[in-house]
Scaffold this motif. Sequence first.
Motif, PDB file in Angstrom:
ATOM      1  N   UNK A 110       0.902  -1.132   0.022  1.00 26.92           N
ATOM      2  CA  UNK A 110       0.003   0.162   0.125  1.00 26.92           C
ATOM      3  C   UNK A 110       0.870   1.233   0.010  1.00 26.92           C
ATOM      4  N   UNK A 111       2.006   1.104   0.936  1.00 29.18           N
ATOM      5  CA  UNK A 111       2.894   2.394   0.854  1.00 29.18           C
ATOM      6  C   UNK A 111       3.444   2.606  -0.578  1.00 29.18           C
ATOM      7  N   UNK A 112       3.812   1.551  -1.259  1.00 31.10           N
ATOM      8  CA  UNK A 112       4.541   1.747  -2.116  1.00 31.10           C
ATOM      9  C   UNK A 112       3.974   2.202  -3.602  1.00 31.10           C
ATOM     10  N   UNK A 113       2.641   2.148  -3.370  1.00 25.79           N
ATOM     11  CA  UNK A 113       1.623   2.878  -4.368  1.00 25.79           C
ATOM     12  C   UNK A 113       1.872   4.219  -4.549  1.00 25.79           C
ATOM     13  N   UNK A 114       2.470   4.979  -3.504  1.00 28.35           N
ATOM     14  CA  UNK A 114       2.770   6.419  -3.562  1.00 28.35           C
ATOM     15  C   UNK A 114       3.912   6.752  -4.841  1.00 28.35           C
ATOM     16  N   UNK A 115       4.537   5.480  -5.082  1.00 32.93           N
ATOM     17  CA  UNK A 115       5.613   6.044  -6.121  1.00 32.93           C
ATOM     18  C   UNK A 115       4.777   6.099  -7.511  1.00 32.93           C
ATOM     19  N   UNK A 116       5.198   7.256  -8.310  1.00 29.63           N
ATOM     20  CA  UNK A 116       4.700   7.301  -9.642  1.00 29.63           C
ATOM     21  C   UNK A 116       5.262   6.524 -10.652  1.00 29.63           C
ATOM     22  N   UNK A 117       6.694   5.896 -10.635  1.00 36.44           N
ATOM     23  CA  UNK A 117       7.275   5.185 -11.364  1.00 36.44           C
ATOM     24  C   UNK A 117       6.977   3.792 -11.303  1.00 36.44           C
ATOM     25  N   UNK A 118       7.730   3.094 -11.885  1.00 36.60           N
ATOM     26  CA  UNK A 118       7.754   1.270 -11.879  1.00 36.60           C
ATOM     27  C   UNK A 118       7.618   0.856 -10.384  1.00 36.60           C
ATOM     28  N   UNK A 119       6.956  -0.139 -10.356  1.00 39.44           N
ATOM     29  CA  UNK A 119       6.619  -0.949  -9.145  1.00 39.44           C
ATOM     30  C   UNK A 119       6.675  -2.354  -9.008  1.00 39.44           C
ATOM     31  N   UNK A 120       7.640  -2.901  -8.420  1.00 39.15           N
ATOM     32  CA  UNK A 120       7.898  -4.356  -8.237  1.00 39.15           C
ATOM     33  C   UNK A 120       7.584  -4.812  -6.975  1.00 39.15           C
ATOM     34  N   UNK A 121       6.764  -5.962  -6.848  1.00 36.27           N
ATOM     35  CA  UNK A 121       6.315  -6.702  -5.696  1.00 36.27           C
ATOM     36  C   UNK A 121       7.080  -7.950  -5.618  1.00 36.27           C
ATOM     37  N   UNK A 122       7.454  -8.156  -4.314  1.00 39.69           N
ATOM     38  CA  UNK A 122       8.046  -9.508  -3.922  1.00 39.69           C
ATOM     39  C   UNK A 122       7.148 -10.249  -2.983  1.00 39.69           C
ATOM     40  N   UNK A 123       6.890 -11.423  -3.129  1.00 41.22           N
ATOM     41  CA  UNK A 123       5.994 -12.222  -2.321  1.00 41.22           C
ATOM     42  C   UNK A 123       6.688 -12.663  -0.986  1.00 41.22           C
ATOM     43  N   UNK A 124       8.009 -12.757  -1.227  1.00 43.72           N
ATOM     44  CA  UNK A 124       8.967 -13.236  -0.244  1.00 43.72           C
ATOM     45  C   UNK A 124       8.486 -14.734   0.246  1.00 43.72           C
ATOM     46  N   UNK A 125       7.716 -15.343  -0.356  1.00 45.81           N
ATOM     47  CA  UNK A 125       7.374 -16.701   0.017  1.00 45.81           C
ATOM     48  C   UNK A 125       8.675 -17.541  -0.200  1.00 45.81           C
ATOM     49  N   UNK A 126       8.474 -18.774   0.647  1.00 49.08           N
ATOM     50  CA  UNK A 126       9.677 -19.871   0.128  1.00 49.08           C
ATOM     51  C   UNK A 126       9.657 -20.054  -1.346  1.00 49.08           C
ATOM     52  N   UNK A 127      11.030 -20.349  -1.581  1.00 47.95           N
ATOM     53  CA  UNK A 127      11.514 -20.850  -2.993  1.00 47.95           C
ATOM     54  C   UNK A 127      11.036 -19.824  -3.910  1.00 47.95           C
ATOM     55  N   UNK A 128      10.935 -18.514  -3.271  1.00 42.03           N
ATOM     56  CA  UNK A 128      10.783 -17.502  -4.349  1.00 42.03           C
ATOM     57  C   UNK A 128       9.284 -17.384  -5.338  1.00 42.03           C
ATOM     58  N   UNK A 129       8.348 -17.972  -4.376  1.00 44.53           N
ATOM     59  CA  UNK A 129       7.219 -18.123  -5.183  1.00 44.53           C
ATOM     60  C   UNK A 129       6.610 -16.815  -5.568  1.00 44.53           C
ATOM     61  N   UNK A 130       5.660 -16.942  -6.560  1.00 44.63           N
ATOM     62  CA  UNK A 130       4.838 -15.858  -7.016  1.00 44.63           C
ATOM     63  C   UNK A 130       3.714 -15.377  -6.167  1.00 44.63           C
ATOM     64  N   UNK A 131       3.037 -14.416  -6.259  1.00 43.72           N
ATOM     65  CA  UNK A 131       1.810 -13.993  -5.837  1.00 43.72           C
ATOM     66  C   UNK A 131       0.730 -14.815  -6.343  1.00 43.72           C
ATOM     67  N   UNK A 132      -0.372 -15.318  -5.492  1.00 46.12           N
ATOM     68  CA  UNK A 132      -1.316 -16.035  -6.172  1.00 46.12           C
ATOM     69  C   UNK A 132      -2.041 -15.034  -6.982  1.00 46.12           C
ATOM     70  N   UNK A 133      -2.141 -13.835  -7.107  1.00 45.86           N
ATOM     71  CA  UNK A 133      -2.471 -12.988  -8.220  1.00 45.86           C
ATOM     72  C   UNK A 133      -1.782 -11.725  -8.017  1.00 45.86           C
ATOM     73  N   UNK A 134      -1.348 -11.246  -9.062  1.00 48.07           N
ATOM     74  CA  UNK A 134      -0.330  -9.943  -9.028  1.00 48.07           C
ATOM     75  C   UNK A 134      -1.195  -8.880  -8.339  1.00 48.07           C
TER      76      UNK A 134
END
Length: 250
Positions: A110-134
């Motif tokens: 939520x805090x990161x949405x204040x950036x007007x540029x590119x945004x990258x999200x990390x799930x930090x889940x084991x094995x570097x898994x993806x988010x269930x939905x972006x």
Amino acid sequence: MNASDRTPADLLRSALAADPGRPLVTYYDDATGERVELSVATFANWVAKTANLLQGELSAGPGDRLALLLPAHWQTAVWLLACSSVGVTAELGGDPAGADLVVAGPDALEAGLACSGERIALSLAPLGRRFPSVPAGYADYAVEVPGQGDRFAPFVPVDADAPALVVDGTERSGFQLVEQARLDAARLGLGPGSRLLSGLPYDGWEGLSAGLYAPLAAGGSVVLCRNLGELAPESLEKRIESERVTATAL
């Protein structure tokens, strides 16, 4: 490490040339039971892919500022070295509204949405898994990074005297960062082959140095522990023994 190394990226290149197969970052999350061990070669490959993502896909370069909203984690360490490779200034806990791009973990989306540029999200889940939905407004790091190149070359040579890291309100150039890491390594008694176990967060220089830069500068490795308070004292003693730890920062 070589005396001529002037940036963290230089330190990593020297480590790769010296012994690519040795461990560099061993990561534990004692809230989830996760353990990940990355050799110098594996870590360097993640850094190269991330740097290619940063430079190629996100169009970042020297002079850009990246708000890094991540905890102590092996992927945070990767992003720090990727920023150094490209020449981007990493701001730990930086203000997304004033940054050119943002990299955020699950607790900072939520805090990161204040950036007007590119945004990258990390799930930090084991094995570097993806988010269930972006997450809305973000690209998923685990989706974007695998297809990036395994070798990296900056479009523009990185200036070791340019800002590289901002933490605790203090800005350090790549050269200043390397010099301070070397001093810290000497203070901690680190040398080639040392294994430093760190339970410190990445919210200040002490934690960043112990949890990445000082071991890298010394030719050693780090056992990076998140949520170490979840671990019983006797279990910590066993970990120190099993991981052949030579120094601690708790």
